[in-house]
Design an enzyme around this catalytic site. Structure first.
Site, mmCIF file in Angstrom:
data_model
loop_
_atom_site.group_PDB
_atom_site.id
_atom_site.type_symbol
_atom_site.label_atom_id
_atom_site.label_comp_id
_atom_site.label_asym_id
_atom_site.label_seq_id
_atom_site.Cartn_x
_atom_site.Cartn_y
_atom_site.Cartn_z
ATOM 1 N N TYR A 46 20.664 12.256 -19.974
ATOM 2 C CA TYR A 46 22.033 12.650 -20.293
ATOM 3 C C TYR A 46 22.037 13.579 -21.499
ATOM 4 C CZ TYR A 46 22.100 9.340 -24.211
ATOM 5 O OH TYR A 46 21.828 8.689 -25.388
ATOM 6 N N CYS A 47 23.145 14.305 -21.642
ATOM 7 C CA CYS A 47 23.377 15.163 -22.809
ATOM 8 C C CYS A 47 24.859 15.029 -23.177
ATOM 9 C CB CYS A 47 22.982 16.611 -22.514
ATOM 10 S SG CYS A 47 23.982 17.412 -21.243
ATOM 11 N N LEU A 48 25.442 16.049 -23.739
ATOM 12 C CA LEU A 48 26.839 15.977 -24.146
ATOM 13 C C LEU A 48 27.783 16.022 -22.936
ATOM 14 C CD1 LEU A 48 28.748 15.846 -26.605
ATOM 15 C CD2 LEU A 48 28.833 18.341 -26.509
ATOM 16 N N GLY B 123 26.491 17.318 -19.516
ATOM 17 C CA GLY B 123 25.773 17.368 -18.245
ATOM 18 C C GLY B 123 24.981 18.633 -17.987
ATOM 19 N N ILE C 26 27.536 12.259 -22.175
ATOM 20 C CA ILE C 26 28.038 11.195 -23.042
ATOM 21 C C ILE C 26 29.530 11.343 -23.316
ATOM 22 C CG2 ILE C 26 27.553 12.219 -25.302
ATOM 23 C CD1 ILE C 26 26.367 9.291 -25.963
#
Length: 154
Positions: free
Chosen positions: A88-90, A92, A117
């Protein structure tokens, strides 16, 4: 006619080659991602920067900054290529690119959290390293702003 046969052959070759890969990347909703990381043998990878990671991350996540190629490649060596990896990241985007890279480099099963996230926090899911303040949508925020007055928002 020869060109058509050559094009058909090239297309068939590309198709067969893409089917031969054992790697798979799947985009998961927040709820499905949460269920997946609750299982045994899960590897969780946060591909944001260290500063973003410190602002709130999922429990037991390894941080490997996708924007820093050397750091990313050095850190993902610790991951087991045969076990599922949840990335995951901020929002996608970076995690989608990282998932594709992981696939191309022999990691068998990679799951990417749709919406990152940000989506996780909007669903009021727990994070570590921050105050766990629930996030609100733009629509909900705008509903709280008075429309009959001048408002300064910082």
């Amino acid at each position: 006619m020869q060109i058509i046969k050559l094009a058909t052959f090239a297309f068939t070759l590309c198709f067969l080659q893409s089917c031969a890969s054992n790697a798979q990347s799947v985009g998961l909703s927040v709820d499905d991602f949460e269920k997946g990381i609750a299982t045994a043998e899960t590897q969780l990878l946060d591909v944001r920067t260290a500063e973003e990671y410190q602002s709130g991350h999922l429990a037991n996540a390894l941080q490997a900054n996708w924007n820093n190629t050397a750091e990313f490649q050095k850190r993902v060596v610790a991951l087991d290529k045969s076990k599922p990896i949840y990335v995951y990241c901020l929002s996608g985007g970076r995690s989608g690119a990282a998932a594709a890279w992981l696939e191309q480099n022999g990691y068998k099963t990679v799951f990417n959290m749709k919406g990152g996230i940000n989506a996780w926090k909007q669903r009021n899911k727990a994070v570590e390293g921050s105050d766990n303040t629930p996030k609100i949508s733009l629509t909900d925020f705008l509903a709280t702003v008075p429309h009959d007055k001048i408002v300064l928002i910082d």
